[in-house]
Scaffold this motif. Structure first.
Motif, mmCIF file in Angstrom:
data_model
loop_
_atom_site.group_PDB
_atom_site.id
_atom_site.type_symbol
_atom_site.label_atom_id
_atom_site.label_comp_id
_atom_site.label_asym_id
_atom_site.label_seq_id
_atom_site.Cartn_x
_atom_site.Cartn_y
_atom_site.Cartn_z
ATOM 1 N N MET A 84 57.681 91.740 22.919
ATOM 2 C CA MET A 84 58.389 91.472 21.668
ATOM 3 C C MET A 84 59.893 91.395 21.943
ATOM 4 O O MET A 84 60.462 92.300 22.557
ATOM 5 C CB MET A 84 58.098 92.570 20.644
ATOM 6 N N VAL A 85 60.509 90.325 21.495
ATOM 7 C CA VAL A 85 61.936 90.114 21.720
ATOM 8 C C VAL A 85 62.680 90.239 20.399
ATOM 9 O O VAL A 85 62.284 89.656 19.388
ATOM 10 C CB VAL A 85 62.202 88.725 22.332
ATOM 11 N N SER A 86 63.752 91.021 20.390
ATOM 12 C CA SER A 86 64.585 91.198 19.208
ATOM 13 C C SER A 86 65.802 90.283 19.308
ATOM 14 O O SER A 86 66.483 90.266 20.339
ATOM 15 C CB SER A 86 65.028 92.659 19.103
ATOM 16 N N VAL A 87 66.052 89.506 18.253
ATOM 17 C CA VAL A 87 67.103 88.494 18.300
ATOM 18 C C VAL A 87 67.974 88.576 17.049
ATOM 19 O O VAL A 87 67.488 88.852 15.954
ATOM 20 C CB VAL A 87 66.497 87.066 18.391
ATOM 21 N N MET A 88 69.267 88.327 17.222
ATOM 22 C CA MET A 88 70.190 88.205 16.101
ATOM 23 C C MET A 88 70.742 86.791 16.097
ATOM 24 O O MET A 88 71.153 86.263 17.139
ATOM 25 C CB MET A 88 71.343 89.213 16.224
ATOM 26 N N ILE A 100 60.299 88.222 17.749
ATOM 27 C CA ILE A 100 59.355 87.165 18.069
ATOM 28 C C ILE A 100 58.495 87.582 19.251
ATOM 29 O O ILE A 100 58.985 88.213 20.194
ATOM 30 C CB ILE A 100 60.084 85.832 18.374
ATOM 31 N N ILE A 101 57.210 87.258 19.174
ATOM 32 C CA ILE A 101 56.319 87.458 20.311
ATOM 33 C C ILE A 101 55.533 86.170 20.554
ATOM 34 O O ILE A 101 55.380 85.348 19.657
ATOM 35 C CB ILE A 101 55.350 88.646 20.109
ATOM 36 N N ASN A 102 55.076 85.997 21.759
ATOM 37 C CA ASN A 102 54.320 84.801 22.164
ATOM 38 C C ASN A 102 55.051 83.507 21.763
ATOM 39 O O ASN A 102 54.482 82.653 21.070
ATOM 40 C CB ASN A 102 52.917 84.809 21.549
ATOM 41 N N ASP A 162 55.058 96.412 13.321
ATOM 42 C CA ASP A 162 54.845 96.644 14.754
ATOM 43 C C ASP A 162 53.370 96.826 15.115
ATOM 44 O O ASP A 162 52.856 96.200 16.048
ATOM 45 C CB ASP A 162 55.647 97.861 15.224
ATOM 46 N N THR A 163 52.682 97.686 14.389
ATOM 47 C CA THR A 163 51.278 97.955 14.711
ATOM 48 C C THR A 163 50.398 96.758 14.392
ATOM 49 O O THR A 163 49.481 96.423 15.143
ATOM 50 C CB THR A 163 50.768 99.193 13.952
ATOM 51 N N PHE A 209 47.118 91.274 16.837
ATOM 52 C CA PHE A 209 46.846 89.837 16.857
ATOM 53 C C PHE A 209 46.633 89.331 18.278
ATOM 54 O O PHE A 209 47.200 89.856 19.240
ATOM 55 C CB PHE A 209 47.984 89.065 16.185
ATOM 56 N N GLN A 210 45.833 88.277 18.382
ATOM 57 C CA GLN A 210 45.595 87.660 19.672
ATOM 58 C C GLN A 210 46.856 86.935 20.148
ATOM 59 O O GLN A 210 47.734 86.606 19.365
ATOM 60 C CB GLN A 210 44.425 86.672 19.565
ATOM 61 N N LYS A 211 46.889 86.648 21.448
ATOM 62 C CA LYS A 211 48.088 86.057 22.042
ATOM 63 C C LYS A 211 48.242 84.570 21.748
ATOM 64 O O LYS A 211 49.231 83.967 22.138
ATOM 65 C CB LYS A 211 48.083 86.275 23.558
ATOM 66 N N ASP A 212 47.272 83.969 21.035
ATOM 67 C CA ASP A 212 47.412 82.541 20.748
ATOM 68 C C ASP A 212 48.209 82.279 19.479
ATOM 69 O O ASP A 212 48.263 81.149 18.993
ATOM 70 C CB ASP A 212 46.041 81.855 20.664
ATOM 71 N N TYR A 213 48.853 83.329 18.939
ATOM 72 C CA TYR A 213 49.722 83.159 17.785
ATOM 73 C C TYR A 213 51.166 83.484 18.162
ATOM 74 O O TYR A 213 51.445 84.541 18.732
ATOM 75 C CB TYR A 213 49.303 84.074 16.631
ATOM 76 N N ARG A 214 52.071 82.584 17.838
ATOM 77 C CA ARG A 214 53.504 82.909 17.902
ATOM 78 C C ARG A 214 53.841 83.624 16.604
ATOM 79 O O ARG A 214 53.512 83.149 15.514
ATOM 80 C CB ARG A 214 54.338 81.630 18.025
ATOM 81 N N ILE A 215 54.493 84.767 16.704
ATOM 82 C CA ILE A 215 54.754 85.589 15.526
ATOM 83 C C ILE A 215 56.249 85.843 15.355
ATOM 84 O O ILE A 215 56.931 86.281 16.287
ATOM 85 C CB ILE A 215 53.988 86.926 15.611
#
Length: 274
Positions: A1-5, A17-19, A40-41, A46-52
């Motif tokens: 998981m990447v935190s972005v501003m 954002i993840i994946n 977070d939980t 979720f499966q890795k085939d979703y960009r979140i």
């Protein structure tokens, strides 16, 4: 998981954002006093085939809390999200919103329907149907906003976590309750107060008449112990053209907090079958 501003419409917006390379996209919008941390939980399930994407709304989390109430209007929040997605070339996605975030999600779906693949509303509503109800709610929200600014976050959070809407959360393990409390305490008084003034339920337009115009699939999720929003979901289901209504047993208003695994499973199954 990447935190972005990032900066959108002159507002510093925080998101996670993840994946990032996945083809399918899901966007999560938190509720009042929440932030990206509330998901977070759920996201881990979720499966890795979703960009979140999980986004901090105006006045919440690490996103800016302007002093101008105008920046908190529902219309302004919707435009901010639209420009956010446009800048990232995200043409369409499943939009998930909880409570206040659900109201924002619905407002976005009404204006930018072509960008919505599926809409998931957790414990949310289209607003108040009559002007009399909206006027009364605006008065109550202004009073609460003034209390937050006058008495501070500690006093507000102590009162807020004890309202009937969150009674079922007292059955959660103590460490989880402490995480929820800390997320609320990490907010800023000006952000919460102006959020109430700018896009509280009484301030936003009523979208009840817009529901029957929506053609995209809608999933409604509520908790068995939250009878008020369970009834709202029943009323909404009657108006949507394509709608699935799920009630989760033994939980209250914040289904994704009280049973994140079932919450994620319901959404994944919905995405696979409709």
């Amino acid at each position: 998981m990447v935190s972005v501003m990032t900066s959108v419409r002159g507002i510093n917006v925080h998101y996670q954002i993840i994946n990032p390379r996945a083809e399918k996209t899901i966007v999560f919008l938190h509720g009042f006093t929440g932030s990206t941390k509330t998901w977070d939980t759920v996201i881990q399930s979720f499966q890795k085939d979703y960009r979140i994407f999980a986004i901090d709304l105006i006045g919440h989390g690490l996103t800016d809390s302007p002093y101008s109430v105008r920046r908190y209007s529902m219309e302004e929040q919707v435009e901010l999200l639209h420009e956010f997605f446009e800048a990232r070339r995200v043409p369409s996605f499943t939009l998930v919103g909880y409570s206040m975030g659900g109201r924002v999600a619905l407002a976005f779906a009404v204006k930018y329907a072509s960008m919505i693949e599926k809409l998931v509303l957790e414990s949310s509503s289209p607003g108040l149907p009559t002007e009399a109800e909206r006027t009364a709610r605006r008065k109550n929200d202004r009073t609460l906003a003034e209390k937050i600014e006058k008495n501070g976050l500690d006093a507000f959070v102590k009162e807020w976590e004890n309202i009937p809407l969150f009674e079922s959360q007292k059955a959660l393990p103590t460490p989880k309750q402490l995480v929820i409390r800390q997320e609320r305490l990490n907010q800023r008084a000006v952000g919460l107060a102006n959020s109430l003034r700018g896009m509280g339920t009484g301030q936003q337009p009523s979208y009840w008449d817009e529901l029957k115009k929506m053609t995209k699939p809608v999933l409604l999720i509520t908790g068995e112990l939250d009878q008020k929003f369970q009834q709202k979901a029943i009323d909404m289901e009657e108006k949507f053209l394509c709608c699935e209504n799920k009630t989760v047993p033994d939980v209250g208003h914040a289904v994704h907090v009280e049973n994140p695994q079932i919450f994620a499973t319901i959404i994944e199954e919905h995405l696979e079958t409709i």
